[in-house]
Design a protein around this motif. Structure first.
Motif, mmCIF file in Angstrom:
data_model
loop_
_atom_site.group_PDB
_atom_site.id
_atom_site.type_symbol
_atom_site.label_atom_id
_atom_site.label_comp_id
_atom_site.label_asym_id
_atom_site.label_seq_id
_atom_site.Cartn_x
_atom_site.Cartn_y
_atom_site.Cartn_z
ATOM 1 N N ALA A 142 0.824 -1.213 0.000
ATOM 2 C CA ALA A 142 0.000 0.000 0.000
ATOM 3 C C ALA A 142 0.855 1.259 0.000
ATOM 4 O O ALA A 142 0.469 2.294 -0.551
ATOM 5 N N LEU A 143 2.037 1.198 0.602
ATOM 6 C CA LEU A 143 2.892 2.386 0.661
ATOM 7 C C LEU A 143 3.762 2.521 -0.587
ATOM 8 O O LEU A 143 4.473 3.499 -0.756
ATOM 9 N N ALA A 144 3.693 1.525 -1.470
ATOM 10 C CA ALA A 144 4.510 1.558 -2.679
ATOM 11 C C ALA A 144 3.638 1.789 -3.920
ATOM 12 O O ALA A 144 3.917 1.291 -5.002
ATOM 13 N N ILE A 145 2.572 2.538 -3.697
ATOM 14 C CA ILE A 145 1.686 2.852 -4.819
ATOM 15 C C ILE A 145 1.221 4.305 -4.663
ATOM 16 O O ILE A 145 1.236 4.843 -3.552
ATOM 17 N N ASN A 146 0.846 4.921 -5.765
ATOM 18 C CA ASN A 146 0.297 6.282 -5.668
ATOM 19 C C ASN A 146 -1.118 6.225 -5.117
ATOM 20 O O ASN A 146 -1.898 5.334 -5.489
ATOM 21 N N TRP A 147 -1.454 7.183 -4.264
ATOM 22 C CA TRP A 147 -2.830 7.326 -3.768
ATOM 23 C C TRP A 147 -3.329 8.712 -4.119
ATOM 24 O O TRP A 147 -2.596 9.692 -3.995
ATOM 25 N N ARG A 148 -4.580 8.736 -4.562
ATOM 26 C CA ARG A 148 -5.193 10.030 -4.896
ATOM 27 C C ARG A 148 -6.413 10.301 -4.028
ATOM 28 O O ARG A 148 -7.130 9.364 -3.654
ATOM 29 N N PHE A 149 -6.644 11.577 -3.779
ATOM 30 C CA PHE A 149 -7.843 12.011 -3.059
ATOM 31 C C PHE A 149 -8.959 12.212 -4.078
ATOM 32 O O PHE A 149 -8.766 12.876 -5.096
ATOM 33 N N ARG A 150 -10.110 11.614 -3.792
ATOM 34 C CA ARG A 150 -11.262 11.749 -4.701
ATOM 35 C C ARG A 150 -11.973 13.067 -4.376
ATOM 36 O O ARG A 150 -12.568 13.201 -3.311
ATOM 37 N N VAL A 151 -11.884 14.050 -5.262
ATOM 38 C CA VAL A 151 -12.479 15.365 -4.951
ATOM 39 C C VAL A 151 -13.978 15.337 -5.243
ATOM 40 O O VAL A 151 -14.433 14.607 -6.129
ATOM 41 N N PRO A 152 -14.756 16.118 -4.496
ATOM 42 C CA PRO A 152 -16.206 16.174 -4.729
ATOM 43 C C PRO A 152 -16.501 17.027 -5.968
ATOM 44 O O PRO A 152 -16.595 18.254 -5.877
ATOM 45 N N ASP A 153 -16.611 16.390 -7.119
ATOM 46 C CA ASP A 153 -16.769 17.115 -8.385
ATOM 47 C C ASP A 153 -17.894 18.145 -8.323
ATOM 48 O O ASP A 153 -19.007 17.826 -7.905
ATOM 49 N N GLY A 154 -17.575 19.339 -8.756
ATOM 50 C CA GLY A 154 -18.607 20.376 -8.852
ATOM 51 C C GLY A 154 -18.789 21.174 -7.564
ATOM 52 O O GLY A 154 -19.453 22.218 -7.571
ATOM 53 N N GLU A 155 -18.232 20.715 -6.463
ATOM 54 C CA GLU A 155 -18.416 21.465 -5.206
ATOM 55 C C GLU A 155 -17.490 22.680 -5.155
ATOM 56 O O GLU A 155 -16.300 22.578 -5.464
ATOM 57 N N ALA A 156 -18.047 23.812 -4.767
ATOM 58 C CA ALA A 156 -17.223 25.016 -4.619
ATOM 59 C C ALA A 156 -16.588 25.010 -3.234
ATOM 60 O O ALA A 156 -17.272 24.837 -2.233
ATOM 61 N N ILE A 157 -15.281 25.165 -3.213
ATOM 62 C CA ILE A 157 -14.558 25.223 -1.945
ATOM 63 C C ILE A 157 -14.207 26.689 -1.724
ATOM 64 O O ILE A 157 -13.443 27.269 -2.499
#
Ligand code: GLU
Length: 275
Positions: A142-157
């Motif tokens: 698990a530490l030897a792979i890329n991880w991405r954060f799934r962003v909430p599409d369309g949400e204004a931050i």
């Protein structure tokens, strides 16, 4: 913010080169604010990029920043010594179900993206691995792979910047699913900075305005971790005499060069206004 209400700030240089006028101005602003609020100011060395960070730059930056007139708490943090904490934060994000393993190479991502993106802007990840659901039993794997954060599409931050006021970025449009972990076993900038700002109890982040969109990403991380975000104050970027953003090789605007030319530290801010 009231005075003496427990303000904790930080300056967080990356030791991949010598410091320049832009760094000095941002860090002096961070110091000015911490003094104004009667708070603390930490120095944090962001030395995660093993290939580019060098010990000689760490020494040089401490010397140069002291020359500029900066003073910081004795407890200096180094991100390279904090991998255990970063792994724990990755685990929290995994437990929260907001990150996913990604096997795309840079080339895959570049090929999958057709829409042109503005210069300097990170291309939006097309989501190829979003639903891949790779089984991930083994910790080392698990530490030897890329991880991405799934962003909430369309949400204004949105957030209110201490200098620039209301800021708004739309997830999935202004930025896409971003890396939180790299397959070389190191966290991304976004994860490391949030993990340390939480761990150090930072109440206000003062940094350059090139990181405004990163703040939106980082706010998503704070939310996913159930942590309170600090306040943000983004400083103007200092341009060189040709109107370009100062790079690591700042030439005449490097702090060492300015010092050699006989410029006094008190003159730096005025100098920045003229560039
Ligand atoms: N280490 C980062 C840099 O040198 C700054 C990170 C931050 O202030 O959040 O650009």
């Amino acid at each position: 913010m009231r005075k003496n209400d427990g303000y904790v700030g930080r300056i967080a240089p990356t030791p991949t080169g010598l410091m320049h006028l832009g760094h000095a101005c941002t860090f002096l602003e961070a110091q000015r604010r911490s003094v104004e609020f009667g708070g603390l100011l930490f120095l944090r060395i962001e030395d995660l990029d093993q290939a580019r960070c060098k010990e000689e730059f760490v020494q040089a930056l401490e010397e140069d920043l002291a020359w500029v007139g900066l003073r910081w708490e004795v407890d200096v943090w180094r991100q390279s010594e904090r991998l255990g904490c970063f792994r724990a934060v990755l685990q929290r994000l995994r437990d929260a179900g907001v990150v996913y393993p990604c096997t795309c190479s840079r080339k895959d991502v570049a090929e999958a993206i057709r829409a042109p993106h503005a210069e300097g802007q990170e291309p939006i990840y097309p989501g190829t691995c979003r639903e891949s659901g790779l089984p991930m039993e083994d910790e080392a794997e698990a530490l030897a792979i890329n991880w991405r954060f799934r962003v909430p599409d369309g949400e204004a931050i949105s957030f209110v910047d201490g200098r620039l006021g209301e800021q708004r970025f739309v997830a999935g449009q202004d930025f896409g699913d971003f890396l939180v972990w790299r397959k070389d076993g190191f966290p991304s900038y976004e994860l490391a900075v949030v993990a340390d700002d939480i761990a150090q109890g930072i109440t206000e982040v003062v940094r350059g305005e090139d990181l405004l969109a990163s703040t939106a990403r980082q706010l998503l991380l704070y939310r996913a971790l159930g942590e309170m975000a600090p306040a943000f104050y983004h400083c103007p970027l200092i341009l060189d005499t040709e109107g370009k953003r100062l790079a690591k090789r700042a030439g005449a605007l490097g702090l060492r060069e300015l010092r050699a030319q006989g410029v006094a530290p008190e003159e730096l801010i005025g100098l920045a206004r003229r560039t």
